[in-house]
Motif scaffolding. Structure first.
Motif, short mmCIF file in Angstrom:
data_model
loop_
_atom_site.label_atom_id
_atom_site.label_comp_id
_atom_site.label_asym_id
_atom_site.label_seq_id
_atom_site.Cartn_x
_atom_site.Cartn_y
_atom_site.Cartn_z
N GLU A 51 5.04 2.91 6.96
CA GLU A 51 4.38 1.62 7.20
C GLU A 51 4.48 0.77 5.95
O GLU A 51 4.08 1.22 4.87
CB GLU A 51 2.90 1.83 7.53
N GLU A 103 2.87 -2.11 4.54
CA GLU A 103 1.69 -2.95 4.75
C GLU A 103 1.13 -3.37 3.39
O GLU A 103 1.06 -2.55 2.47
CB GLU A 103 0.58 -2.14 5.45
N ALA A 117 -3.26 3.06 -4.15
CA ALA A 117 -2.60 2.08 -3.28
C ALA A 117 -1.51 1.39 -4.09
O ALA A 117 -0.43 1.07 -3.59
CB ALA A 117 -3.60 1.07 -2.76
N ASP A 127 0.84 -1.21 0.00
CA ASP A 127 0.00 0.00 0.00
C ASP A 127 0.88 1.26 0.00
O ASP A 127 1.43 1.65 1.04
CB ASP A 127 -0.93 -0.03 1.21
N GLN A 128 0.97 1.89 -1.18
CA GLN A 128 1.91 3.00 -1.36
C GLN A 128 1.44 4.28 -0.69
O GLN A 128 2.20 5.21 -0.53
CB GLN A 128 2.18 3.20 -2.85
N ARG A 129 0.17 4.30 -0.24
CA ARG A 129 -0.32 5.47 0.48
C ARG A 129 0.30 5.53 1.86
O ARG A 129 0.31 6.58 2.49
CB ARG A 129 -1.85 5.41 0.60
N ARG A 130 0.80 4.40 2.36
CA ARG A 130 1.28 4.34 3.75
C ARG A 130 2.79 4.42 3.86
O ARG A 130 3.33 4.54 4.96
CB ARG A 130 0.75 3.06 4.40
N ARG A 141 8.11 10.48 -0.83
CA ARG A 141 7.63 9.36 -0.03
C ARG A 141 8.16 8.01 -0.54
O ARG A 141 8.32 7.08 0.25
CB ARG A 141 6.10 9.35 -0.02
#
Ligand SMILES: CSC[C@@H](O)[C@@H](O)C(=O)COP(=O)(O)O
Length: 356
Positions: free
Chosen positions: A38, A40, A58, A31-34, A209
């Motif tokens: 994180e 995950e 994501a 999940d690239q949003r996190r 990010r």
């Protein structure tokens, strides 16, 4: 005896990040949003969950979107009950169309689904195996293409060079190794690249990010700059090549890529720096004549009005958020694909490499 052999790229060293995992039952997407704090995986149990993950970023990056959609087609087929591939295809066509609509600009999505449709249409009673094999092939071919492009692109870069990249084009955006980031990995490994700069890539911050995190995982030293610092950096003489990926490459060599790519190309030409686009042939769309025919995705204003989920702009302010732009072929020095390099692309050189 003196060792005169050229340095080699240790591809396995760059295999640690796996954005897409097929478990046999479900699709797991890093999940690239996190990221970067994180790591995950998001489990997608059906094709609509894959479409939602693509739409929500994501999973993102043109090749990764295509590969995820191919596995999404495998999940859609779970619902089908057919004796042959053509009947199964008719049953899952609405699900394929929902996958296709998840994002409009990267052609790899439609390309991968067209490939899955073709495989299914020609399959007999073993159509489930055929479909899964095709998804696996799309993924493994992408990894091989990235490794080949890494070597080809790095060969264009003079030893001791500085490079600037935009957005994230690494393992996270592909089956592995990356496109523009693959060239950077290869260029560093071969001793051709001394300095790597990545820009933030506002508003979604793929550079801050994802890209510098990916490079850190590999032990590659990189410096983050504000998007607005790029021209100053080029004027300062610290960059020899701007190296970027692509979401769609047209028949005349125009390139759609992450918003901000166009201004980097203008600045590179102004400052006498070179501009390289790196993308697999699955990103080449010879059916689209030129960049002004490409649909440019516009996303929610909220991506611009806030940072990390917190609003930073006064209430009542409107924003315009196109997330891709088109760089005209005339500003591009080289398009690197696994099939070879097109230097100073135009319609004739594109047709010579890609046919039609
Ligand atoms: C190898 S990724 C190439 C492109 O897809 C990349 O440069 C890009 O523009 C990604 O945009 P995104 O909106 O993050 O999916």
């Amino acid at each position: 005896m003196e060792n005169t052999s050229a340095p080699a790229i240790d591809f396995a060293r760059h295999d640690r990040i796996r954005p897409i995992r097929w478990t046999g039952q479900s699709l797991e997407l890093l999940d690239q949003r996190r990221l970067p704090f994180e790591v995950e995986y998001l489990a997608c149990a059906d094709s609509d969950e894959v479409a939602a993950a693509i739409h929500a970023l994501a999973v993102r990056g043109a090749p990764a979107i295509g590969i995820s959609a191919a596995w999404g087609a495998v999940l859609a087929a779970r619902e089908a009950d057919a004796a042959d591939g053509a009947t199964a295809l008719a049953q899952i066509e609405p699900a394929l169309q929902r996958l296709n609509a998840a994002r409009p600009t990267a052609v790899n999505l439609a390309w991968a689904l067209a490939r899955m449709r073709r495989a299914l249409a020609g399959a007999g009673d073993d159509w489930r195996d055929v479909l899964e094999r095709e998804a696996r092939a799309i993924e493994t071919e992408d990894l091989a293409a990235n490794r080949r492009m890494g070597e080809l692109g790095a060969g264009l870069i003079e030893p001791g060079s500085g490079v600037l990249t935009h957005c994230n084009t690494g393992s996270l955006a592909t089956a592995g190794f990356g496109t523009a980031l693959g060239v950077i990995r290869a260029g560093v490994a071969l001793g051709r690249i001394d300095k790597v700069f990545a820009d933030e890539t506002r508003p979604w911050m793929q550079g801050s990010r994802l890209t510098v995190w990916e490079l850190q995982q590999d032990g590659i030293d990189a410096t983050l700059i504000a998007d607005a610092a790029a021209s100053h950096l080029m004027k300062d003489g610290q960059v020899d090549w701007v190296v970027v990926g692509a979401d769609r490459i047209c028949a005349n060599g125009d390139v759609a890529n992450k918003i901000g790519t166009y201004q980097l190309a203008i600045s590179a030409r102004h400052h006498g720096r070179k501009f390289m686009v790196v993308a697999p042939s699955s990103t080449v769309d010879m059916d689209t004549a030129s960049g002004d025919l490409i649909e440019i995705e516009e996303r929610d204003q909220a991506e611009l009005l806030g940072v990390a989920g917190s609003r930073i702009v006064a209430e009542g302010i409107r924003a315009w958020n196109p997330v891709f732009d088109v760089t005209p072929a005339t500003l591009i020095d080289a398009i690197v694909t696994e099939k070879g390099i097109v230097e100073r692309p135009d319609e004739a050189s594109m047709r010579a490499m890609f046919g039609r």
